[in-house]
Scaffold this motif. Sequence first.
Motif, mmCIF file in Angstrom:
data_model
loop_
_atom_site.group_PDB
_atom_site.id
_atom_site.type_symbol
_atom_site.label_atom_id
_atom_site.label_comp_id
_atom_site.label_asym_id
_atom_site.label_seq_id
_atom_site.Cartn_x
_atom_site.Cartn_y
_atom_site.Cartn_z
ATOM 1 N N PHE A 193 0.846 -1.198 0.000
ATOM 2 C CA PHE A 193 0.000 0.000 0.000
ATOM 3 C C PHE A 193 0.881 1.248 0.000
ATOM 4 O O PHE A 193 2.087 1.185 0.163
ATOM 5 N N TYR A 252 0.719 -4.357 9.840
ATOM 6 C CA TYR A 252 0.919 -3.316 8.820
ATOM 7 C C TYR A 252 2.035 -2.380 9.244
ATOM 8 O O TYR A 252 1.957 -1.735 10.297
ATOM 9 N N ILE A 277 -3.474 4.799 4.707
ATOM 10 C CA ILE A 277 -4.364 3.821 5.332
ATOM 11 C C ILE A 277 -4.720 2.753 4.302
ATOM 12 O O ILE A 277 -5.215 3.071 3.216
ATOM 13 N N PRO A 278 -4.461 1.489 4.607
ATOM 14 C CA PRO A 278 -4.786 0.428 3.647
ATOM 15 C C PRO A 278 -6.280 0.391 3.343
ATOM 16 O O PRO A 278 -7.098 0.484 4.253
ATOM 17 N N ASP A 279 -6.602 0.262 2.073
ATOM 18 C CA ASP A 279 -8.002 0.231 1.666
ATOM 19 C C ASP A 279 -8.434 -1.201 1.391
ATOM 20 O O ASP A 279 -7.667 -2.018 0.905
ATOM 21 N N GLY A 280 -9.678 -1.492 1.726
ATOM 22 C CA GLY A 280 -10.259 -2.782 1.399
ATOM 23 C C GLY A 280 -9.818 -3.929 2.285
ATOM 24 O O GLY A 280 -10.116 -5.092 1.976
ATOM 25 N N GLU A 338 -8.799 -5.205 6.616
ATOM 26 C CA GLU A 338 -8.784 -4.906 8.044
ATOM 27 C C GLU A 338 -7.400 -5.219 8.589
ATOM 28 O O GLU A 338 -6.887 -6.321 8.390
ATOM 29 N N GLY A 343 -7.905 6.258 12.005
ATOM 30 C CA GLY A 343 -8.301 5.890 10.648
ATOM 31 C C GLY A 343 -8.159 4.406 10.362
ATOM 32 O O GLY A 343 -9.014 3.799 9.708
ATOM 33 N N VAL A 344 -7.092 3.799 10.859
ATOM 34 C CA VAL A 344 -6.874 2.373 10.608
ATOM 35 C C VAL A 344 -7.763 1.519 11.501
ATOM 36 O O VAL A 344 -8.291 0.488 11.082
#
Length: 218
Positions: A107, A133, A141-144, A146, A170-171
């Motif tokens: 990411f 992460y 912030i990684p998308d898609g 958890e 955000g995460v």
Amino acid sequence: MKLTKFTHACVRLEKDGRVLVLDPGTFSETDQALAGADAVLITHEHADHVDVDAVAAALQGNTALELFAPEAVAATLRSKAPDAGSRIHAAAVGEDFETAGFTVRTFGGQHALIHPQIPVVANVGYLVDANVYHPGDSFAIPDGVEVRTLLVPIHAPWNKVGEVVDFVIGVRAPLAFPVHDALLNDTGRGLIEGHVTRIGAKYGTEYRHLSSGDSVEV
């Protein structure tokens, strides 16, 4: 999976007898972190995230060691350790791969801005085993997905406390640990970690302090 923190941004992950190391830089205990490693992930080219000489030596001394890094870092290490060229891989954003028994997703894209007169370099964040992460020098912030375990850059020339807290919010990972903290004294660390602990808890994140050499199961 066992997670061991080293000074600053370096983290060692161990699972099923295999070892993955992230960002063994010049502020860290690189020889200790890299001992017996099967794979290395580098987020970006700054020296506090990659000790080029130590990593090149590890690549030359361990003919099974694989490395993934942004192209600029990969190119530098190929020139330093030419015999390891086939084991040095360029990593870019939006990729999925496996190494040393770990699954990795990438990411981010670029380093956070330090100053307009300081060039922005490529920065790749790594999500390991859909769990840990490491964002490098970025609040991407990684998308898609958890994130279950977040490594938080709590102090840097490119961030401020509010941004650190907003990244954690955000995460919204259930668990968070510090990285990128070598420039802090105990007073500064206590202030930042206090905010992250208190506010993060409101959004479901348990923040835990780790000192260099500490290990936890995640």
